[in-house]
Design an enzyme around this catalytic site. Structure first.
Site, PDB file in Angstrom:
ATOM      1  N   ASP A 199     -39.689  20.608 -62.893  1.00 41.40           N
ATOM      2  CA  ASP A 199     -39.312  21.994 -63.128  1.00 41.40           C
ATOM      3  C   ASP A 199     -38.709  22.077 -64.529  1.00 41.40           C
ATOM      4  O   ASP A 199     -38.201  21.078 -65.054  1.00 41.40           O
ATOM      5  CB  ASP A 199     -38.298  22.430 -62.065  1.00 41.40           C
ATOM      6  CG  ASP A 199     -37.673  23.772 -62.376  1.00 41.40           C
ATOM      7  OD1 ASP A 199     -38.417  24.752 -62.556  1.00 41.40           O
ATOM      8  OD2 ASP A 199     -36.426  23.832 -62.446  1.00 41.40           O
ATOM      9  N   ASP A 210     -36.654  25.183 -66.130  1.00 45.70           N
ATOM     10  CA  ASP A 210     -35.383  25.886 -66.310  1.00 45.70           C
ATOM     11  C   ASP A 210     -34.244  25.206 -65.564  1.00 45.70           C
ATOM     12  O   ASP A 210     -34.294  25.048 -64.340  1.00 45.70           O
ATOM     13  CB  ASP A 210     -35.503  27.333 -65.832  1.00 45.70           C
ATOM     14  CG  ASP A 210     -36.503  28.137 -66.652  1.00 45.70           C
ATOM     15  OD1 ASP A 210     -36.890  27.667 -67.739  1.00 45.70           O
ATOM     16  OD2 ASP A 210     -36.902  29.225 -66.196  1.00 45.70           O
ATOM     17  N   THR A 238     -43.509  25.380 -64.043  1.00 45.50           N
ATOM     18  CA  THR A 238     -42.539  26.426 -64.317  1.00 45.50           C
ATOM     19  C   THR A 238     -43.130  27.817 -64.166  1.00 45.50           C
ATOM     20  O   THR A 238     -44.346  28.009 -64.313  1.00 45.50           O
ATOM     21  CB  THR A 238     -41.983  26.266 -65.750  1.00 45.50           C
ATOM     22  OG1 THR A 238     -41.141  27.377 -66.076  1.00 45.50           O
ATOM     23  CG2 THR A 238     -43.113  26.190 -66.779  1.00 45.50           C
ATOM     24  N   ALA A 239     -42.246  28.788 -63.899  1.00 42.65           N
ATOM     25  CA  ALA A 239     -42.661  30.187 -63.840  1.00 42.65           C
ATOM     26  C   ALA A 239     -42.844  30.773 -65.229  1.00 42.65           C
ATOM     27  O   ALA A 239     -43.360  31.884 -65.371  1.00 42.65           O
ATOM     28  CB  ALA A 239     -41.639  31.013 -63.058  1.00 42.65           C
ATOM     29  N   LYS A 267     -45.742  27.168 -56.927  1.00 41.97           N
ATOM     30  CA  LYS A 267     -45.609  25.886 -57.628  1.00 41.97           C
ATOM     31  C   LYS A 267     -46.211  24.755 -56.797  1.00 41.97           C
ATOM     32  O   LYS A 267     -46.902  23.878 -57.323  1.00 41.97           O
ATOM     33  CB  LYS A 267     -44.140  25.585 -57.914  1.00 41.97           C
ATOM     34  CG  LYS A 267     -43.549  26.324 -59.086  1.00 41.97           C
ATOM     35  CD  LYS A 267     -42.174  25.764 -59.402  1.00 41.97           C
ATOM     36  CE  LYS A 267     -41.554  26.421 -60.611  1.00 41.97           C
ATOM     37  NZ  LYS A 267     -40.238  25.836 -60.943  1.00 41.97           N
ATOM     38  N   ASP A 317     -34.006  21.765 -59.941  1.00 34.43           N
ATOM     39  CA  ASP A 317     -32.609  22.160 -59.713  1.00 34.43           C
ATOM     40  C   ASP A 317     -32.488  23.201 -58.617  1.00 34.43           C
ATOM     41  O   ASP A 317     -31.382  23.488 -58.157  1.00 34.43           O
ATOM     42  CB  ASP A 317     -32.029  22.769 -60.993  1.00 34.43           C
ATOM     43  CG  ASP A 317     -32.621  24.138 -61.273  1.00 34.43           C
ATOM     44  OD1 ASP A 317     -31.880  25.134 -61.258  1.00 34.43           O
ATOM     45  OD2 ASP A 317     -33.844  24.230 -61.498  1.00 34.43           O
ATOM     46  N   ASN A 332     -35.553  27.058 -54.500  1.00 35.42           N
ATOM     47  CA  ASN A 332     -36.858  27.708 -54.513  1.00 35.42           C
ATOM     48  C   ASN A 332     -37.993  26.701 -54.631  1.00 35.42           C
ATOM     49  O   ASN A 332     -39.136  27.005 -54.282  1.00 35.42           O
ATOM     50  CB  ASN A 332     -36.936  28.691 -55.685  1.00 35.42           C
ATOM     51  CG  ASN A 332     -35.995  29.866 -55.524  1.00 35.42           C
ATOM     52  OD1 ASN A 332     -35.896  30.434 -54.441  1.00 35.42           O
ATOM     53  ND2 ASN A 332     -35.284  30.221 -56.578  1.00 35.42           N
TER      54      ASN A 332
END
Length: 328
Positions: free
Chosen positions: A81, A83, A188-189, A233, A256, A259
């Site tokens: 991930d 962020d 990542t989004a 994801k 982290d 979600n």
């Protein structure tokens, strides 16, 4: 008069909605996997042309070792991930700051970006409502612009706002996988173009990110499927693993946020990095390894040594040593 729910309760209610993968999640995941593989191929071809020779095929027939990551295991990869896992804060917020500096939008929109970034930093997790709001803002801002233009600007924004925000410890974990001969992907989004820039700058294999629709190289203001978030994801990782002939049980994932539990649950080596409270509790219940680089404090089950505050070199050496210990 009934009391108003706190932001924490509101976040929890939002985070628990819609956890199952939908058809749009699958579409977003598959589109992101396709884009990531295309970016990897283009990057590899570019490097080969610059070097003037084709990269020699590596021999991956080495005998498997008991350590983790296993050197030469071509059926394994690592998924990170972005962020608050690899980078402090949210890539999309930093990208917005850079666009504002270049007069892409007005001050009131910058204020909204700043407020959302402040919330992200205080809460330490991704709020579904805020992420949706920021996504809508970003799509409206880039609509009508050329993909090549935004990619070039993204390179500059990385240098201005992102390069100094990479967590040394997490960066060292990624390097340990690379040193073992494994591919390492960001998941990542953030827009796939931005994610790919970050992955390339960090020397990673590539990135899975949200795919914005473009026609003839111009953004339409729409997405392909939905943002690469939560279950999407996991679908992206699953699709990429199938395309790359990976065995997910041999792979590792790092995040982290609660979600990302769907993604973390896919792999044999899940790691909670700088976890929010829900992920921390879940990781402890599942026996997953944890590490918090924000404070340097030890987690309940430590599989990754501290690197915060000691610099990239020291952090890299420590994390690389820890990853050579086999997971219990």
């Amino acid at each position: 008069m009934p009391s108003r729910p706190s932001p924490r309760h509101a976040w929890y209610w939002l985070a628990r909605r819609g956890r199952a993968a939908t058809a749009r999640s699958v579409l977003a995941g598959e589109a992101s996997a396709d884009a990531a593989r295309k970016q990897e191929l283009e990057l590899r071809q570019e490097e080969e042309l610059q070097q003037g020779v084709f990269a020699a095929a590596q021999s991956d027939e080495e005998e498997e070792e008991p350590e983790f990551p296993v050197a030469g295991d071509i059926r394994a990869a690592a998924f990170f991930d972005l962020d608050n896992t690899v980078m402090q804060g949210a890539a999309l917020f930093h990208f917005g700051r850079g666009l504002y500096k270049r007069d892409f939008f007005e001050k009131r929109e910058l204020a909204r970006f700043a407020w959302q970034q402040a919330w992200f930093r205080m809460a330490g997790n991704e709020n579904a409502g805020h992420m949706a709001d920021v996504r809508s803002s970003a799509l409206s801002i880039v609509q009508g612009h050329r993909v090549a233009e935004l990619t070039g600007i993204g390179e500059e924004i990385y240098d201005e706002y992102m390069a100094g925000r990479i967590w040394p410890g997490t960066r060292a974990l990624a390097q340990a996988h690379l040193d073992a001969g494994q591919k390492v992907w960001l998941v990542t989004a953030a827009p796939v173009e931005t994610a790919t820039i970050i992955a390339r700058r960090l020397g990673l294999t590539g990135a899975l990110g949200t795919v914005a629709e473009s026609v003839d190289g111009v953004y339409t203001g729409r997405l392909v499927g939905e943002p690469l978030h939560g279950p999407a994801k996991a679908e992206a990782v699953r699709a990429l693993a199938a395309a790359e002939n990976l065995e997910l049980e041999r792979c590792a994932a790092y995040s982290d946020s609660a979600n990302d539990i769907p993604m973390l649950s896919l792999v044999g080596y899940p790691y909670a990095i700088n976890p929010d409270s829900r992920l921390r509790d879940h990781a402890r219940d599942m026996g997953w390894r944890l590490r918090d680089y924000r404070t340097g404090r030890k987690a309940a089950k430590v599989g990754i040594p501290a690197a915060a505050g000691v610099g990239a070199v020291a952090g890299g050496a420590a994390a690389a040593v820890a990853l050579q210990r086999r997971r219990r």
